[in-house]
Design a protein around this motif. Structure first.
Motif, PDB file in Angstrom:
ATOM      1  N   TRP A  54       0.829  -1.207   0.000  1.00 50.92           N
ATOM      2  CA  TRP A  54       0.000   0.000   0.000  1.00 50.92           C
ATOM      3  C   TRP A  54       0.867   1.262   0.000  1.00 50.92           C
ATOM      4  O   TRP A  54       0.492   2.266  -0.607  1.00 50.92           O
ATOM      5  N   LEU A  55       2.037   1.191   0.655  1.00 49.70           N
ATOM      6  CA  LEU A  55       2.899   2.367   0.692  1.00 49.70           C
ATOM      7  C   LEU A  55       3.714   2.494  -0.586  1.00 49.70           C
ATOM      8  O   LEU A  55       3.794   3.589  -1.165  1.00 49.70           O
TER       9      LEU A  55
ATOM     10  N   GLY B  64       1.214   3.271  -3.294  1.00 54.34           N
ATOM     11  CA  GLY B  64       0.631   4.582  -3.043  1.00 54.34           C
ATOM     12  C   GLY B  64       1.585   5.711  -3.373  1.00 54.34           C
ATOM     13  O   GLY B  64       1.192   6.726  -3.963  1.00 54.34           O
TER      14      GLY B  64
ATOM     15  N   CYS C 171      -1.563   8.256   0.854  1.00 54.87           N
ATOM     16  CA  CYS C 171      -0.310   9.005   0.683  1.00 54.87           C
ATOM     17  C   CYS C 171      -0.580  10.491   0.460  1.00 54.87           C
ATOM     18  O   CYS C 171       0.187  11.346   0.941  1.00 54.87           O
TER      19      CYS C 171
ATOM     20  N   LEU D 129      -5.710  -0.641   6.517  1.00 50.85           N
ATOM     21  CA  LEU D 129      -4.902  -0.600   5.300  1.00 50.85           C
ATOM     22  C   LEU D 129      -4.918  -1.945   4.604  1.00 50.85           C
ATOM     23  O   LEU D 129      -5.013  -2.991   5.264  1.00 50.85           O
TER      24      LEU D 129
ATOM     25  N   SER E  26      -4.711   3.546  -1.578  1.00 51.55           N
ATOM     26  CA  SER E  26      -3.321   3.729  -1.169  1.00 51.55           C
ATOM     27  C   SER E  26      -2.789   5.081  -1.621  1.00 51.55           C
ATOM     28  O   SER E  26      -2.040   5.753  -0.899  1.00 51.55           O
ATOM     29  N   TRP E  27      -3.151   5.471  -2.850  1.00 53.70           N
ATOM     30  CA  TRP E  27      -2.759   6.790  -3.359  1.00 53.70           C
ATOM     31  C   TRP E  27      -3.254   7.878  -2.422  1.00 53.70           C
ATOM     32  O   TRP E  27      -2.491   8.764  -2.013  1.00 53.70           O
TER      33      TRP E  27
ATOM     34  N   VAL F 127      -6.116   5.043   7.237  1.00 50.07           N
ATOM     35  CA  VAL F 127      -6.865   4.713   6.027  1.00 50.07           C
ATOM     36  C   VAL F 127      -8.194   5.450   5.996  1.00 50.07           C
ATOM     37  O   VAL F 127      -8.666   5.885   4.935  1.00 50.07           O
TER      38      VAL F 127
ATOM     39  N   TRP G 237      -7.936  -0.611  -4.445  1.00 50.20           N
ATOM     40  CA  TRP G 237      -6.900  -0.515  -3.419  1.00 50.20           C
ATOM     41  C   TRP G 237      -5.745   0.375  -3.866  1.00 50.20           C
ATOM     42  O   TRP G 237      -5.122   1.046  -3.036  1.00 50.20           O
ATOM     43  N   TYR G 238      -5.454   0.400  -5.162  1.00 45.07           N
ATOM     44  CA  TYR G 238      -4.435   1.333  -5.650  1.00 45.07           C
ATOM     45  C   TYR G 238      -4.856   2.768  -5.351  1.00 45.07           C
ATOM     46  O   TYR G 238      -4.056   3.602  -4.912  1.00 45.07           O
TER      47      TYR G 238
END
Length: 421
Positions: free
Chosen positions: A310-311, A314, A368, A346, A364-365, A409, A360-361
């Protein structure tokens, strides 16, 4: 493990996805054309000398583009010779800084009048690989009629290969490649994709500067970038570490090329960008954003080792959209639907290969985006370093940000909703 952007349910709208060393003079000096001395009392030792001589000739022939000398190292005709000619032509287009074939003398295994033996290949792309890429293979060598030379007769041993899995590169496979380049970019295409070469090379060349302007100063430029953009699916299908199980759902990936996969030291010689065929038909903005996403993975490189997806994904999304005006930053299709169903924490790494990967992309974006907006962009890189090599996010996130992973999240999704409501 490759990283990249996946595409779900065949969506074709915006889906942001999935490194010089001169050849040693001593090596060239050792590549004479004379037959090696014979020693009838030691047939295995003689075979070792002759095979090593053939391997030195093979390397020099490829580096010099000498097809006549190359053919002198190959036994047989027909399909095998055709395959070898294709390999010679493919490598002849590459900027080879080093090419070397080394025999393991202890591996010789008698097979009729010839020998099977282990061969180590060292290949370095000048300006693109930080160290030679080492691969291992098992080849058969057959004697000439006068028994004074041993020539390459086969490069395929299915049983040996089953016990020694490897990752071939496009030039190793049964297809002709077309190489094109631009400053700092080496593009590997084929007959079906070379028409898109200028578009791809321009996108990568421009993307390198755009990504570099966003990344922190301590992330040094890794040098040139190798991009694979092939219409033939053979190479994609040969990859064993894609972020999704179905290659048809893949838009792009960043593929680490280990210094020596079998050696297992963890070093990486290069990170190469893969673009799958259908993205070559996308609009320029979609391709540009995807390229920036993958170039971020290349630039971050081993700094993201052991970091949750995710990081790393993201951050790649966050960097990829920075050249785009905020009002024009398009959201992946299913992100708001996923958020509406309720997100409690997350995403796990496994979530990025599931049915909701696209959403989920985006989540995660926007996590961030929230971190950068609230704590400053430097907090993203501090978090990346704190989670490097498997740091526990349940401990690291509160230490770094003062909130739990569930709160993080939730804040990211709330910011996404406010932006796209």
């Amino acid at each position: 493990m490759s990283t990249g952007r996946a595409r779900t349910r065949g969506a074709r709208g915006f889906v942001a996805t999935l490194l010089p060393l001169a050849l040693a003079g001593a090596l060239l000096a050792a590549c004479g054309d004379d037959d090696p001395p014979s020693s009838p009392g030691d047939p295995t030792g003689l075979a070792v000398q002759e095979i090593e001589h053939t391997l030195r000739q093979r390397a020099r022939a490829i580096l010099d583009g000498d097809s006549v000398l190359f053919h002198r190292t190959v036994a047989g005709r027909g399909t095998f010779l055709d395959d070898q000619d294709r390999y010679f032509d493919n490598l002849g287009q590459l900027p080879l800084g080093m090419l070397r074939f080394d025999l393991d003398p202890t591996s010789l295994d008698k097979d009729g009048d010839g020998y099977w033996a282990d061969v180590t290949v060292r290949l370095r792309l000048q300006g693109y690989d930080v160290s030679p890429v080492i691969t291992h293979d098992h080849w058969r060598f057959a004697p000439t009629r006068n028994q004074r030379r041993y020539l390459l007769a086969s490069t395929t041993d299915k049983r040996w290969e089953a016990d020694h899995p490897s990752q071939p590169q496009p030039w190793d496979l049964d297809e002709e490649i077309e190489v094109r380049d631009a400053p700092g970019v080496l593009g590997i295409f084929d007959d079906g994709s070379v028409g898109s070469a200028s578009t791809v090379l321009d996108a990568v060349a421009e993307g390198r500067f755009q990504v570099r302007s966003v990344l922190p100063a301590d992330l040094t430029d890794p040098g040139g970038v190798v991009v694979y953009a092939l219409s033939d699916p053979e190479f994609v299908e040969s990859l064993s570490s894609l972020p999704v199980n179905d290659p048809d759902r893949l838009d792009g990936a960043t593929v680490p090329v280990p210094h020596d996969a079998e050696g297992g030291d963890g070093r990486v010689s290069s990170y190469r960008v893969l673009l799958t065929p259908h993205v070559l038909d996308q609009t320029g903005d979609v391709l540009d954003r995807l390229v920036r996403h993958e170039l971020t993975h290349v630039a971050v490189g081993s700094r993201a080792r052991g970091v949750p997806l995710w990081l790393s994904e993201g951050i790649a999304e966050y960097v990829s959209v920075q050249p785009i005006a905020p009002a024009e930053r398009r959201l992946q299709t299913d992100a708001l639907d996923l958020a509406a169903r309720g997100v409690e924490d997350l995403p796990s790494d496994a979530d990025f290969s599931g049915a909701d990967a696209e959403g989920w992309y985006a989540v995660s974006w926007w996590v961030c985006e929230y971190i950068a907006a609230t704590y400053g962009a430097s907090a993203l890189w501090a978090l990346l370093d704190a989670l490097h090599d498997g740091g526990d996010q349940a401990d690291v996130v509160p230490e770094q940000l003062g909130i739990s992973t569930a709160q993080l999240v939730a804040e990211g999704i709330a910011l996404m909703r406010r932006t796209y409501a």
